[in-house]
Design a protein around this motif. Structure first.
Motif, PDB file in Angstrom:
ATOM      1  N   VAL A 219       0.838  -1.199   0.000  1.00 52.02           N
ATOM      2  CA  VAL A 219       0.000   0.000   0.000  1.00 52.02           C
ATOM      3  C   VAL A 219       0.874   1.250   0.000  1.00 52.02           C
ATOM      4  O   VAL A 219       0.630   2.211  -0.733  1.00 52.02           O
ATOM      5  CB  VAL A 219      -0.948  -0.009   1.220  1.00 52.02           C
ATOM      6  CG1 VAL A 219      -1.646   1.338   1.359  1.00 52.02           C
ATOM      7  CG2 VAL A 219      -1.975  -1.122   1.092  1.00 52.02           C
ATOM      8  N   ARG A 220       1.921   1.246   0.819  1.00 57.35           N
ATOM      9  CA  ARG A 220       2.801   2.408   0.888  1.00 57.35           C
ATOM     10  C   ARG A 220       3.535   2.624  -0.432  1.00 57.35           C
ATOM     11  O   ARG A 220       3.784   3.767  -0.824  1.00 57.35           O
ATOM     12  CB  ARG A 220       3.807   2.228   2.030  1.00 57.35           C
ATOM     13  CG  ARG A 220       4.670   3.439   2.284  1.00 57.35           C
ATOM     14  CD  ARG A 220       5.527   3.236   3.514  1.00 57.35           C
ATOM     15  NE  ARG A 220       6.431   2.121   3.344  1.00 57.35           N
ATOM     16  CZ  ARG A 220       7.630   2.214   2.771  1.00 57.35           C
ATOM     17  NH1 ARG A 220       8.046   3.367   2.314  1.00 57.35           N
ATOM     18  NH2 ARG A 220       8.401   1.154   2.661  1.00 57.35           N
ATOM     19  N   ARG A 221       3.883   1.510  -1.119  1.00 56.47           N
ATOM     20  CA  ARG A 221       4.589   1.630  -2.402  1.00 56.47           C
ATOM     21  C   ARG A 221       3.645   1.881  -3.566  1.00 56.47           C
ATOM     22  O   ARG A 221       4.103   2.052  -4.692  1.00 56.47           O
ATOM     23  CB  ARG A 221       5.412   0.368  -2.665  1.00 56.47           C
ATOM     24  CG  ARG A 221       6.601   0.210  -1.738  1.00 56.47           C
ATOM     25  CD  ARG A 221       7.554  -0.846  -2.269  1.00 56.47           C
ATOM     26  NE  ARG A 221       6.953  -2.164  -2.293  1.00 56.47           N
ATOM     27  CZ  ARG A 221       7.083  -3.071  -1.344  1.00 56.47           C
ATOM     28  NH1 ARG A 221       7.785  -2.778  -0.252  1.00 56.47           N
ATOM     29  NH2 ARG A 221       6.530  -4.253  -1.442  1.00 56.47           N
ATOM     30  N   GLY A 222       2.341   1.873  -3.313  1.00 59.89           N
ATOM     31  CA  GLY A 222       1.381   2.176  -4.357  1.00 59.89           C
ATOM     32  C   GLY A 222       0.913   0.983  -5.163  1.00 59.89           C
ATOM     33  O   GLY A 222       0.207   1.154  -6.160  1.00 59.89           O
ATOM     34  N   LYS A 223       1.255  -0.216  -4.772  1.00 59.37           N
ATOM     35  CA  LYS A 223       0.831  -1.395  -5.517  1.00 59.37           C
ATOM     36  C   LYS A 223      -0.629  -1.737  -5.278  1.00 59.37           C
ATOM     37  O   LYS A 223      -1.253  -2.415  -6.086  1.00 59.37           O
ATOM     38  CB  LYS A 223       1.706  -2.598  -5.143  1.00 59.37           C
ATOM     39  CG  LYS A 223       3.093  -2.548  -5.736  1.00 59.37           C
ATOM     40  CD  LYS A 223       3.813  -3.869  -5.536  1.00 59.37           C
ATOM     41  CE  LYS A 223       5.119  -3.890  -6.303  1.00 59.37           C
ATOM     42  NZ  LYS A 223       5.815  -5.197  -6.183  1.00 59.37           N
ATOM     43  N   ARG A 224      -1.165  -1.308  -4.166  1.00 62.55           N
ATOM     44  CA  ARG A 224      -2.579  -1.543  -3.883  1.00 62.55           C
ATOM     45  C   ARG A 224      -3.112  -0.362  -3.082  1.00 62.55           C
ATOM     46  O   ARG A 224      -2.347   0.355  -2.416  1.00 62.55           O
ATOM     47  CB  ARG A 224      -2.794  -2.852  -3.132  1.00 62.55           C
ATOM     48  CG  ARG A 224      -2.066  -2.923  -1.789  1.00 62.55           C
ATOM     49  CD  ARG A 224      -2.511  -4.137  -0.996  1.00 62.55           C
ATOM     50  NE  ARG A 224      -2.116  -5.378  -1.638  1.00 62.55           N
ATOM     51  CZ  ARG A 224      -2.580  -6.564  -1.279  1.00 62.55           C
ATOM     52  NH1 ARG A 224      -3.469  -6.670  -0.300  1.00 62.55           N
ATOM     53  NH2 ARG A 224      -2.163  -7.653  -1.883  1.00 62.55           N
ATOM     54  N   ALA A 225      -4.426  -0.158  -3.161  1.00 62.18           N
ATOM     55  CA  ALA A 225      -5.029   0.977  -2.482  1.00 62.18           C
ATOM     56  C   ALA A 225      -5.514   0.637  -1.081  1.00 62.18           C
ATOM     57  O   ALA A 225      -5.523   1.490  -0.192  1.00 62.18           O
ATOM     58  CB  ALA A 225      -6.207   1.520  -3.300  1.00 62.18           C
ATOM     59  N   ARG A 226      -5.918  -0.614  -0.846  1.00 61.05           N
ATOM     60  CA  ARG A 226      -6.450  -1.010   0.446  1.00 61.05           C
ATOM     61  C   ARG A 226      -5.914  -2.395   0.795  1.00 61.05           C
ATOM     62  O   ARG A 226      -5.304  -3.078  -0.029  1.00 61.05           O
ATOM     63  CB  ARG A 226      -7.982  -1.040   0.436  1.00 61.05           C
ATOM     64  CG  ARG A 226      -8.606   0.264  -0.019  1.00 61.05           C
ATOM     65  CD  ARG A 226     -10.119   0.214  -0.068  1.00 61.05           C
ATOM     66  NE  ARG A 226     -10.709   0.464   1.238  1.00 61.05           N
ATOM     67  CZ  ARG A 226     -11.287  -0.458   1.988  1.00 61.05           C
ATOM     68  NH1 ARG A 226     -11.327  -1.718   1.581  1.00 61.05           N
ATOM     69  NH2 ARG A 226     -11.816  -0.146   3.155  1.00 61.05           N
ATOM     70  N   LEU A 227      -6.173  -2.807   2.038  1.00 63.15           N
ATOM     71  CA  LEU A 227      -5.774  -4.140   2.501  1.00 63.15           C
ATOM     72  C   LEU A 227      -6.900  -5.108   2.204  1.00 63.15           C
ATOM     73  O   LEU A 227      -7.832  -5.272   3.004  1.00 63.15           O
ATOM     74  CB  LEU A 227      -5.465  -4.100   3.997  1.00 63.15           C
ATOM     75  CG  LEU A 227      -4.296  -3.214   4.418  1.00 63.15           C
ATOM     76  CD1 LEU A 227      -4.199  -3.158   5.931  1.00 63.15           C
ATOM     77  CD2 LEU A 227      -2.996  -3.743   3.829  1.00 63.15           C
ATOM     78  N   ASP A 228      -6.829  -5.725   1.033  1.00 61.22           N
ATOM     79  CA  ASP A 228      -7.850  -6.686   0.641  1.00 61.22           C
ATOM     80  C   ASP A 228      -7.315  -8.100   0.840  1.00 61.22           C
ATOM     81  O   ASP A 228      -6.133  -8.369   0.706  1.00 61.22           O
ATOM     82  CB  ASP A 228      -8.231  -6.482  -0.827  1.00 61.22           C
ATOM     83  CG  ASP A 228      -8.776  -5.087  -1.073  1.00 61.22           C
ATOM     84  OD1 ASP A 228      -9.499  -4.590  -0.186  1.00 61.22           O
ATOM     85  OD2 ASP A 228      -8.464  -4.506  -2.126  1.00 61.22           O
ATOM     86  N   GLY A 229      -8.194  -9.002   1.156  1.00 58.44           N
ATOM     87  CA  GLY A 229      -7.792 -10.392   1.351  1.00 58.44           C
ATOM     88  C   GLY A 229      -8.412 -10.971   2.606  1.00 58.44           C
ATOM     89  O   GLY A 229      -9.017 -10.261   3.424  1.00 58.44           O
TER      90      GLY A 229
END
Length: 465
Positions: A219-229
């Protein structure tokens, strides 16, 4: 010391150390108890053998008419016939002498005087007739023996007789030591297995936390917007709170951008009106208003841009590919300055790096530096994108063939409001804005000498995957 502190803060280390320490404590206590129990069991077994010998001797003992003691049958164990075999018996009157005086004894005693009294001598035996007393003593041939003594008053006897049976304790002790050694090896193997299981259990148990850490990093690196899973029940509330925090952060940044934009329009319009009116008039007052209005506009532009950059820099998850941005800026500047001079902007091929930040900020920083290179250079501009020396960083080096800057002037060029070239239009905000933008992202702007002979500006920024 720092390693010890970090180790002590590790949740996995605490769990492993606690479980291993408790398991080892239980194994050590269990091993000691089992070893002692086996030793006691071996002594009880030896006492049982001696008790059988005493019972046989007492049952076979008779006192004749002459008062002499005789045995109808002696123990048939061959060891009682072999000298120094480790098995002995004897019968002696209960006297107060230092050593018993046997009237009957096994051939295994050979020429030894006799078996000794237990600790305390003969007196305690006289008070406890009929009871069997056991003791560890040094017996014949200096052997450590287990001694069993029972005092019995036989029919027709004038004095009580003490019946002795003894056995060498060394075989039993050797067996006990062998058992202890085998037990220690078995417990050591069990301890190693338990430690391995504890470590595996902790790693498996904490795996969701490690996965969560990796997801937060993405998330911090911009690979995902939220914590999904899918997360375990114990971790799911934490991920929900983190997602709520991310949403709140984005909402705050959006509101800040809106407010900054509204403030920009609210301030720029009155300042523009003041400038236009002042320029239309003549006189000292008009010149003063013009200068102060231009200073106000420069300050408003500076701090609005800084506020916008600060808000974007705090946004988690932003990522921008560098090479396409540099190529777009190069094409735009070639068309813009190509009408004034022969421009040659060469963008060296480099790795596909990703800037951890907003595209707008990267365009403003790189565009400002490349525009300065085109404006003050002779027409040749070289741009290189490469990996930074520090981990997770990138560098954008922009060099020109202009006159460059002396080393003492480079630091001044990064100061807000300082213009080293008064003939070129501008307010001296360009390099200072770039430097502040870079610092907001944890980077830096470094000025040096270009291989083309002019100035080289190196922009150091955070990178992501």
């Amino acid at each position: 010391m720092n390693r010890l502190i970090g180790f002590g803060r590790s949740l996995a280390a605490r769990l492993v150390i606690g479980a291993v320490a408790w398991s080892l404590l239980i194994l050590v206590i269990g091993g000691v108890l089992l070893s002692q129990q086996y030793r006691d069991s071996a002594m009880r077994s030896l006492d049982g053998d001696l008790r059988v010998v005493l019972d046989g001797l007492i049952a076979s003992a008779d006192v004749g008419a002459d008062g002499a003691l005789a045995l109808r049958q002696t123990p048939n164990d061959q060891r009682f016939q072999t000298p120094s075999s480790g098995r002995y018996w004897q019968i002696a009157p209960l006297t107060q002498g230092i050593a018993p005086t046997p009237v009957q004894q096994s051939q295994s005693l050979w020429d030894e005087a006799s078996l000794p009294w237990p600790t305390g001598g003969a007196a305690p035996l006289a008070d406890r007739k009929g009871e069997t007393r056991y003791a560890n003593v040094t017996g014949p041939f200096d052997q450590p023996v287990r001694l069993a003594v029972q005092v019995v008053t036989l029919p027709g006897a004038e004095t009580p007789y003490a019946f002795f049976a003894a056995a060498d304790r060394r075989p039993a002790l050797i067996d006990a030591r062998r058992f202890t050694t085998t037990l220690a090896l078995a417990l050591a193997v069990m301890a190693a297995g338990l430690i391995a299981m504890v470590v595996l259990q902790v790693r498996v148990g904490l795996a969701p936390l490690n996965r969560l850490r990796g997801d937060v990093a993405e998330v911090r690196r911009g690979k995902r917007a939220r914590l999904d899973g899918e997360y375990p029940t114990e971790v799911a509330p934490l991920t929900d709170e983190l997602n709520a925090l991310l949403d709140h952060n984005r909402a705050v940044v959006d509101r800040a951008r809106t407010h900054v934009g509204n403030l920009a329009h609210a301030l720029k319009t009155p300042i523009s009106v003041m400038l236009n009116e002042a320029r239309a008039e003549k006189g000292p007052l008009a010149e003063l208003v013009t200068r102060q209005s231009e200073a106000m506009r420069r300050n408003v532009d500076h701090y609005l841009q800084r506020a916008q950059a600060a808000a974007r820099a705090e946004t988690m998850g932003a990522r921008t590919e560098v090479q396409p941005v540099i190529d777009d800026i190069a094409r735009t500047l070639e068309r813009l300055f190509g009408r004034q001079k022969d421009m040659d902007i060469h963008v060296a091929p480099g790795p596909a790096l990703v800037f951890r930040g907003e595209r707008q900020d990267l365009e403003e920083m790189a565009g400002n530096l490349m525009e300065n290179a085109c404006k003050y250079g002779g027409g040749a501009v070289h741009v290189a994108v490469r990996e930074g020396q520090a981990p997770h960083t990138l560098e954008i080096a922009i060099g020109d063939d202009g006159p460059g800057l002396a080393p003492e002037a480079r630091e001044a060029a990064l100061t807000r409001g300082v213009r080293l070239d008064e003939t070129a239009p501008g307010q001296g905000l360009g390099l200072s804005i770039v430097a502040e933008f870079a610092r907001l992202y944890g980077g830096a702007l470094v000025l040096g000498e270009s291989s083309l002979g002019g100035l080289e500006a190196t922009l150091r920024l955070p990178a992501t995957d």
